[in-house]
Design a protein around this motif. Sequence first.
Motif, PDB file in Angstrom:
ATOM      1  N   GLY A  54      37.528  43.069  29.749  1.00  0.00           N
ATOM      2  CA  GLY A  54      37.998  44.180  31.039  1.00  0.00           C
ATOM      3  C   GLY A  54      36.637  44.242  32.154  1.00  0.00           C
ATOM      4  N   VAL A  64      39.453  38.862  46.744  1.00  0.00           N
ATOM      5  CA  VAL A  64      39.769  39.815  47.773  1.00  0.00           C
ATOM      6  C   VAL A  64      38.712  39.400  49.176  1.00  0.00           C
ATOM      7  CG1 VAL A  64      38.459  41.862  47.272  1.00  0.00           C
ATOM      8  CG2 VAL A  64      40.728  41.854  48.445  1.00  0.00           C
ATOM      9  N   ILE A 118      45.656  39.582  42.001  1.00  0.00           N
ATOM     10  CA  ILE A 118      46.696  39.391  40.818  1.00  0.00           C
ATOM     11  C   ILE A 118      48.312  39.471  41.372  1.00  0.00           C
ATOM     12  CG2 ILE A 118      47.350  40.533  38.575  1.00  0.00           C
ATOM     13  CD1 ILE A 118      44.619  41.400  38.104  1.00  0.00           C
ATOM     14  N   ASN A 174      49.657  54.315  34.449  1.00  0.00           N
ATOM     15  CA  ASN A 174      48.761  54.292  33.614  1.00  0.00           C
ATOM     16  C   ASN A 174      47.900  53.280  33.343  1.00  0.00           C
ATOM     17  OD1 ASN A 174      51.106  53.248  32.227  1.00  0.00           O
ATOM     18  ND2 ASN A 174      50.248  53.348  30.331  1.00  0.00           N
TER      19      ASN A 174
HETATM   20  C1  HEM Z   1      40.165  43.584  44.291  1.00  0.00           C
HETATM   21  C2  HEM Z   1      39.890  43.518  43.029  1.00  0.00           C
HETATM   22  C3  HEM Z   1      40.652  43.940  41.969  1.00  0.00           C
HETATM   23  C4  HEM Z   1      42.289  43.749  41.788  1.00  0.00           C
HETATM   24  C5  HEM Z   1      42.933  43.274  43.037  1.00  0.00           C
HETATM   25  C6  HEM Z   1      42.643  44.174  40.797  1.00  0.00           C
HETATM   26  C7  HEM Z   1      43.907  44.451  40.283  1.00  0.00           C
HETATM   27  C8  HEM Z   1      44.305  44.908  38.892  1.00  0.00           C
HETATM   28  C9  HEM Z   1      45.669  45.227  38.571  1.00  0.00           C
HETATM   29  C10 HEM Z   1      46.929  44.782  39.260  1.00  0.00           C
HETATM   30  C11 HEM Z   1      45.577  45.749  37.328  1.00  0.00           C
HETATM   31  C12 HEM Z   1      47.028  46.406  36.643  1.00  0.00           C
HETATM   32  C13 HEM Z   1      47.307  45.650  35.478  1.00  0.00           C
HETATM   33  C14 HEM Z   1      48.593  46.015  34.707  1.00  0.00           C
HETATM   34  O1  HEM Z   1      49.641  46.761  35.473  1.00  0.00           O
HETATM   35  O2  HEM Z   1      48.681  45.735  33.436  1.00  0.00           O
HETATM   36  C15 HEM Z   1      44.370  46.181  37.106  1.00  0.00           C
HETATM   37  C16 HEM Z   1      43.774  46.622  35.880  1.00  0.00           C
HETATM   38  C17 HEM Z   1      42.690  46.707  35.365  1.00  0.00           C
HETATM   39  N1  HEM Z   1      41.506  46.486  36.038  1.00  0.00           N
HETATM   40 FE1  HEM Z   1      41.412  45.662  38.047  1.00  0.00          FE
HETATM   41  N2  HEM Z   1      41.522  44.585  39.808  1.00  0.00           N
HETATM   42  C18 HEM Z   1      40.283  44.192  40.679  1.00  0.00           C
HETATM   43  C19 HEM Z   1      39.076  44.751  40.436  1.00  0.00           C
HETATM   44  C20 HEM Z   1      38.563  45.121  39.046  1.00  0.00           C
HETATM   45  C21 HEM Z   1      37.256  45.614  38.590  1.00  0.00           C
HETATM   46  C22 HEM Z   1      36.075  45.308  39.551  1.00  0.00           C
HETATM   47  C23 HEM Z   1      37.086  45.871  37.459  1.00  0.00           C
HETATM   48  C24 HEM Z   1      36.103  46.222  36.652  1.00  0.00           C
HETATM   49  C25 HEM Z   1      34.951  46.710  36.938  1.00  0.00           C
HETATM   50  C26 HEM Z   1      38.802  45.982  37.030  1.00  0.00           C
HETATM   51  C27 HEM Z   1      38.987  46.462  35.886  1.00  0.00           C
HETATM   52  C28 HEM Z   1      40.426  46.541  35.374  1.00  0.00           C
HETATM   53  C29 HEM Z   1      40.758  47.035  33.874  1.00  0.00           C
HETATM   54  C30 HEM Z   1      39.901  47.439  32.946  1.00  0.00           C
HETATM   55  C31 HEM Z   1      42.049  47.140  34.235  1.00  0.00           C
HETATM   56  C32 HEM Z   1      42.970  47.450  32.837  1.00  0.00           C
HETATM   57  C33 HEM Z   1      43.202  49.106  33.025  1.00  0.00           C
HETATM   58  C34 HEM Z   1      44.315  49.428  31.855  1.00  0.00           C
HETATM   59  O3  HEM Z   1      44.847  48.710  31.102  1.00  0.00           O
HETATM   60  O4  HEM Z   1      43.987  50.743  31.776  1.00  0.00           O
HETATM   61  N3  HEM Z   1      39.547  45.658  38.189  1.00  0.00           N
HETATM   62  N4  HEM Z   1      43.564  45.553  37.794  1.00  0.00           N
END
Ligand code: HEM
Length: 393
Positions: A229, A241, A280, A341
Amino acid sequence: MSTAAYPAADVDLFSDEALADPYPRFKALRDLGPAVHLTRHDLWFVCRYEQVRAALGDWRTFSSARGIGLNDDFNGAWDGALIHQDPPSQTQQRKLFTERLSPRALRSVAENIDRRAEELAAALVERGDFDAVTDLAQDLPIRVIMDLIGWPQKGRDELLDMAAGWFDSGGPAGARTSAAEPKVQALMAYLSEVVAKEDLVPGGFGWNVLEAHKRGEIPVEGATGLLAGYVVAAFDTTVSVISSGVWLFARHPEQWEVLVGEPALVPAAFNEIVRMESPIQVFSRVTTRDVDLGEGVVIPAGARVMHSYGSANRDERHYTDPDHFDIRRNPLDHLGFGFGNHACAGQGLAKLEAHAVFKALAARVERIELTGEPVRALNNITRGFSSVPVRVR
Ligand code: HEM
């Protein structure tokens, strides 16, 4: 497109052409109905803003517990990961992740990120010509973020490629998905080794995960999944981005002029970049019951439903003139970070990084020009570039 009782289409959204320019196909599918059955991959596709948001907000109906990828191998392999769980286990694991990423916790790292962004922008402006992906966008994730996580130096450079492979391997069965397999195997082996050797700097973000695993609170797959993650989710997305932003500003110099004149618009510009070029593009869920989406479209229980953040963010039913890049639009309700969530747990950190980069550039750069053809990094799940050559003045 067909005339079945419900909307159906045999379009391939994962071909090179479709991945390079998905938006016309998304629009055609949005026009067919609130959900469309993609016969080629036997997937239901939800691509209008309203239905994507509703699905993301209803985990009891649109469950992540059978995985969010588009093939069984991927969903099985990452069974223990945070993104592959529903509450209550997801809620518990997510706490481990978010406590280090809350706005308050991030305050102390903001200064460091700002400083690095300033130094980098100054050096690149001095050079004049550079690549917005390799010289600019990759810098903060590799140099600053890995330090915050407390990641070992060994293997950092290979992580970008492994992370892209992870996303690709979540696509539907096919050549692109299979080609990613060796990268994912390498990623899994690497993450397992980090957990087994406890090879993380005490006090870093990743240390929490290791400690929880040692206390017996999460199994080894959970620890590996949580570390993924950090290193997977935090890399490709943020790189994408920042480089998409530079590309958009190079193609819309009038928008860059607005930003230079009014740097307080950086957060609004960031939201607009995520809306326009959602890093994404798709993930999926499985329905736990028959769901009536309106207009006579009922998705049966047990169906795999792919939803598109990228398509929802371009839905003309929700945004006026959605293909137009306008940094004053400030689309606070975009779905580029998901919703509900599973909404992105790292968005605070992503914002810090991207805001810092665009603020530092806006203070120094009058104009951004492309000096060559940008190269897209085609990927089943993410949208981004492998190269964006630019000159700044
Ligand atoms: C522009 C940058 C980013 C975008 C566009 C993005 C986009 C997303 C999206 C769309 C999801 C949702 C997944 C779902 O619906 O199942 C997500 C979940 C997540 N993202 Fe990001 N993300 C970004 C940066 C980051 C960064 C920097 C981190 C960590 C430091 C991160 C960690 C996570 C984690 C751990 C989840 C899962 C959360 C969960 O399942 O509860 N993301 N992200």
